[in-house]
Design a protein around this motif. Sequence first.
Motif, PDB file in Angstrom:
ATOM      1  N   LYS A  51     -12.212 -27.110  -0.338  1.00 23.86           N
ATOM      2  CA  LYS A  51     -12.536 -28.148   0.576  1.00 23.86           C
ATOM      3  C   LYS A  51     -11.171 -29.211   0.900  1.00 23.86           C
ATOM      4  O   LYS A  51      -9.979 -28.370   1.052  1.00 23.86           O
ATOM      5  CB  LYS A  51     -12.108 -29.667  -1.284  1.00 23.86           C
ATOM      6  CG  LYS A  51     -13.798 -28.887  -1.104  1.00 23.86           C
ATOM      7  CD  LYS A  51     -14.002 -30.498  -2.843  1.00 23.86           C
ATOM      8  CE  LYS A  51     -15.239 -29.907  -3.875  1.00 23.86           C
ATOM      9  NZ  LYS A  51     -15.272 -30.680  -4.893  1.00 23.86           N
ATOM     10  N   GLY A  52     -10.835 -29.191   2.480  1.00 21.80           N
ATOM     11  CA  GLY A  52     -10.157 -30.175   2.437  1.00 21.80           C
ATOM     12  C   GLY A  52     -10.817 -31.403   3.861  1.00 21.80           C
ATOM     13  O   GLY A  52     -11.802 -31.429   4.195  1.00 21.80           O
ATOM     14  N   SER A  53      -9.834 -32.052   4.535  1.00 19.99           N
ATOM     15  CA  SER A  53     -10.171 -33.132   5.668  1.00 19.99           C
ATOM     16  C   SER A  53      -9.399 -33.736   6.073  1.00 19.99           C
ATOM     17  O   SER A  53      -8.361 -32.902   6.551  1.00 19.99           O
ATOM     18  CB  SER A  53     -10.631 -34.485   4.962  1.00 19.99           C
ATOM     19  OG  SER A  53      -9.500 -35.332   3.632  1.00 19.99           O
ATOM     20  N   LEU A  54      -9.354 -33.850   8.043  1.00 19.00           N
ATOM     21  CA  LEU A  54      -8.710 -34.395   8.327  1.00 19.00           C
ATOM     22  C   LEU A  54      -9.236 -35.793   8.858  1.00 19.00           C
ATOM     23  O   LEU A  54     -10.149 -36.012   9.107  1.00 19.00           O
ATOM     24  CB  LEU A  54      -8.236 -33.022   9.753  1.00 19.00           C
ATOM     25  CG  LEU A  54      -9.710 -32.750  10.075  1.00 19.00           C
ATOM     26  CD1 LEU A  54      -9.458 -33.253  12.395  1.00 19.00           C
ATOM     27  CD2 LEU A  54      -9.413 -31.293  10.987  1.00 19.00           C
ATOM     28  N   SER A  55      -7.864 -36.459  10.268  1.00 18.30           N
ATOM     29  CA  SER A  55      -8.536 -37.567  10.381  1.00 18.30           C
ATOM     30  C   SER A  55      -7.126 -37.640  11.436  1.00 18.30           C
ATOM     31  O   SER A  55      -6.394 -37.015  12.107  1.00 18.30           O
ATOM     32  CB  SER A  55      -7.756 -38.464   9.527  1.00 18.30           C
ATOM     33  OG  SER A  55      -8.420 -39.091   8.217  1.00 18.30           O
ATOM     34  N   MET A  56      -7.694 -38.248  12.942  1.00 11.46           N
ATOM     35  CA  MET A  56      -7.501 -38.784  14.319  1.00 11.46           C
ATOM     36  C   MET A  56      -7.668 -39.837  14.290  1.00 11.46           C
ATOM     37  O   MET A  56      -8.192 -40.740  13.465  1.00 11.46           O
ATOM     38  CB  MET A  56      -8.513 -37.281  14.602  1.00 11.46           C
ATOM     39  CG  MET A  56      -7.949 -35.923  14.722  1.00 11.46           C
ATOM     40  SD  MET A  56      -9.299 -35.471  16.250  1.00 11.46           S
ATOM     41  CE  MET A  56     -11.317 -35.968  15.600  1.00 11.46           C
ATOM     42  N   LYS A  60     -12.368 -38.599  11.885  1.00 10.11           N
ATOM     43  CA  LYS A  60     -12.425 -37.496  10.712  1.00 10.11           C
ATOM     44  C   LYS A  60     -13.535 -36.649  10.764  1.00 10.11           C
ATOM     45  O   LYS A  60     -14.412 -36.691  11.292  1.00 10.11           O
ATOM     46  CB  LYS A  60     -12.741 -39.067   9.262  1.00 10.11           C
ATOM     47  CG  LYS A  60     -11.507 -39.759  10.109  1.00 10.11           C
ATOM     48  CD  LYS A  60     -12.201 -40.527   8.263  1.00 10.11           C
ATOM     49  CE  LYS A  60     -11.136 -41.544   7.912  1.00 10.11           C
ATOM     50  NZ  LYS A  60      -9.560 -41.381   7.443  1.00 10.11           N
ATOM     51  N   ALA A  61     -13.082 -35.574  10.299  1.00 15.26           N
ATOM     52  CA  ALA A  61     -13.742 -34.730   9.697  1.00 15.26           C
ATOM     53  C   ALA A  61     -13.133 -34.178   7.850  1.00 15.26           C
ATOM     54  O   ALA A  61     -12.523 -34.346   7.363  1.00 15.26           O
ATOM     55  CB  ALA A  61     -13.373 -33.380  10.855  1.00 15.26           C
ATOM     56  N   ARG A  62     -14.545 -33.176   7.508  1.00  9.67           N
ATOM     57  CA  ARG A  62     -13.979 -33.344   6.549  1.00  9.67           C
ATOM     58  C   ARG A  62     -14.268 -31.633   6.404  1.00  9.67           C
ATOM     59  O   ARG A  62     -16.227 -31.362   7.000  1.00  9.67           O
ATOM     60  CB  ARG A  62     -14.291 -33.598   5.126  1.00  9.67           C
ATOM     61  CG  ARG A  62     -15.641 -34.264   4.953  1.00  9.67           C
ATOM     62  CD  ARG A  62     -15.935 -35.180   4.066  1.00  9.67           C
ATOM     63  NE  ARG A  62     -16.825 -36.229   3.537  1.00  9.67           N
ATOM     64  CZ  ARG A  62     -17.755 -37.231   2.960  1.00  9.67           C
ATOM     65  NH1 ARG A  62     -16.573 -36.923   1.914  1.00  9.67           N
ATOM     66  NH2 ARG A  62     -18.636 -37.192   3.236  1.00  9.67           N
ATOM     67  N   TYR A  80     -17.946 -32.908  -0.769  1.00 12.28           N
ATOM     68  CA  TYR A  80     -17.204 -32.879  -0.094  1.00 12.28           C
ATOM     69  C   TYR A  80     -15.256 -33.193  -1.189  1.00 12.28           C
ATOM     70  O   TYR A  80     -15.822 -33.911  -1.464  1.00 12.28           O
ATOM     71  CB  TYR A  80     -17.387 -33.503   1.316  1.00 12.28           C
ATOM     72  CG  TYR A  80     -18.177 -33.240   1.923  1.00 12.28           C
ATOM     73  CD1 TYR A  80     -17.549 -32.463   3.042  1.00 12.28           C
ATOM     74  CD2 TYR A  80     -19.996 -33.663   2.314  1.00 12.28           C
ATOM     75  CE1 TYR A  80     -18.747 -31.253   4.060  1.00 12.28           C
ATOM     76  CE2 TYR A  80     -20.469 -33.058   3.120  1.00 12.28           C
ATOM     77  CZ  TYR A  80     -20.121 -31.691   3.980  1.00 12.28           C
ATOM     78  OH  TYR A  80     -20.699 -31.198   4.913  1.00 12.28           O
ATOM     79  N   PRO A  81     -14.570 -33.130  -0.748  1.00 16.31           N
ATOM     80  CA  PRO A  81     -13.350 -33.633  -0.940  1.00 16.31           C
ATOM     81  C   PRO A  81     -14.054 -35.345  -1.083  1.00 16.31           C
ATOM     82  O   PRO A  81     -14.565 -35.998   0.444  1.00 16.31           O
ATOM     83  CB  PRO A  81     -12.412 -33.742   0.082  1.00 16.31           C
ATOM     84  CG  PRO A  81     -12.760 -32.873   1.705  1.00 16.31           C
ATOM     85  CD  PRO A  81     -14.330 -32.425   1.052  1.00 16.31           C
ATOM     86  N   THR A 112      -3.819 -41.266   4.911  1.00 13.99           N
ATOM     87  CA  THR A 112      -4.084 -41.943   4.171  1.00 13.99           C
ATOM     88  C   THR A 112      -4.877 -40.773   3.112  1.00 13.99           C
ATOM     89  O   THR A 112      -4.532 -39.105   3.297  1.00 13.99           O
ATOM     90  CB  THR A 112      -5.374 -42.332   4.425  1.00 13.99           C
ATOM     91  OG1 THR A 112      -6.362 -41.796   5.068  1.00 13.99           O
ATOM     92  CG2 THR A 112      -5.058 -44.283   4.814  1.00 13.99           C
ATOM     93  N   GLY A 113      -4.297 -40.857   1.706  1.00 13.84           N
ATOM     94  CA  GLY A 113      -5.537 -40.123   0.737  1.00 13.84           C
ATOM     95  C   GLY A 113      -3.888 -39.478   0.596  1.00 13.84           C
ATOM     96  O   GLY A 113      -2.823 -38.628   0.261  1.00 13.84           O
ATOM     97  N   ASP A 114      -5.324 -37.668   0.284  1.00 10.91           N
ATOM     98  CA  ASP A 114      -4.321 -36.432   0.538  1.00 10.91           C
ATOM     99  C   ASP A 114      -3.697 -35.802   1.554  1.00 10.91           C
ATOM    100  O   ASP A 114      -4.040 -34.942   2.020  1.00 10.91           O
ATOM    101  CB  ASP A 114      -5.559 -35.741   0.264  1.00 10.91           C
ATOM    102  CG  ASP A 114      -5.766 -35.626  -1.619  1.00 10.91           C
ATOM    103  OD1 ASP A 114      -4.475 -36.667  -2.464  1.00 10.91           O
ATOM    104  OD2 ASP A 114      -6.671 -35.678  -2.329  1.00 10.91           O
ATOM    105  N   GLU A 115      -4.405 -36.518   2.691  1.00  5.82           N
ATOM    106  CA  GLU A 115      -3.904 -35.864   3.998  1.00  5.82           C
ATOM    107  C   GLU A 115      -2.330 -36.385   4.291  1.00  5.82           C
ATOM    108  O   GLU A 115      -2.452 -37.171   5.164  1.00  5.82           O
ATOM    109  CB  GLU A 115      -4.670 -37.275   4.901  1.00  5.82           C
ATOM    110  CG  GLU A 115      -6.159 -35.832   5.229  1.00  5.82           C
ATOM    111  CD  GLU A 115      -7.227 -36.966   5.792  1.00  5.82           C
ATOM    112  OE1 GLU A 115      -6.779 -37.963   6.774  1.00  5.82           O
ATOM    113  OE2 GLU A 115      -8.275 -36.609   6.120  1.00  5.82           O
TER     114      GLU A 115
END
Length: 190
Positions: A51-56, A60-62, A80-81, A112-115
């Motif tokens: 599981k993973g996510s990213l933000s620009m 956003k994408a996960r 999803y995360p 934010t969060g775990d990112e």
Amino acid sequence: MSLTSSSCSGSSVTCPPGYVCASVHGESWNAWTTNPSVVRTCAHSSACNYKGSLSMQYGKARSATSCCSTDHCTPSIPSYPRQDSTPNGVTCRSCMSADSTWCYTSDTIQCTGDENMCLLQTAQMTGSMSLSSALRGCATKSYCDLGRQSQTIQGTTISSNYICTSDGISVHEVLLTPAVVCLLLLKVFF
């Protein structure tokens, strides 16, 4: 593989030893649209339950992976995360290029969060389709741990590289880099 849906179909393949049937589900969104995607392929068993996510700056994408290990099985849809909008104190550069494996910008994003990692992700698609892209932003450590990946599906090879730093952008870097560049230019021209 489908880049517009959360389901897809295709012919069966025989997986190499140590590999299992895998589904990689993805979701990207911005203020205007949400795009689901899915890739079904053979994957090493160590890639299961990812599981993973990213933000620009503008989106956003996960993604999440599920696996199964019997002939012709269909992996379940993974969860999803979770999304967390709590700032974590990390600031990263943010940009996107749809025609190159490089992008650089002075634009930044508050993570934010775990990112809590700063990510540079590059991707090249070759074969029946050709595409290069790059993005910078905030990411979970699980995204960063992907390293270098390559996968060939239906005659198209997708090669991705995930490079991360854990220290973000310091106030000194944001403020002093332009000052250093100006001083160097003054020395060159005067």
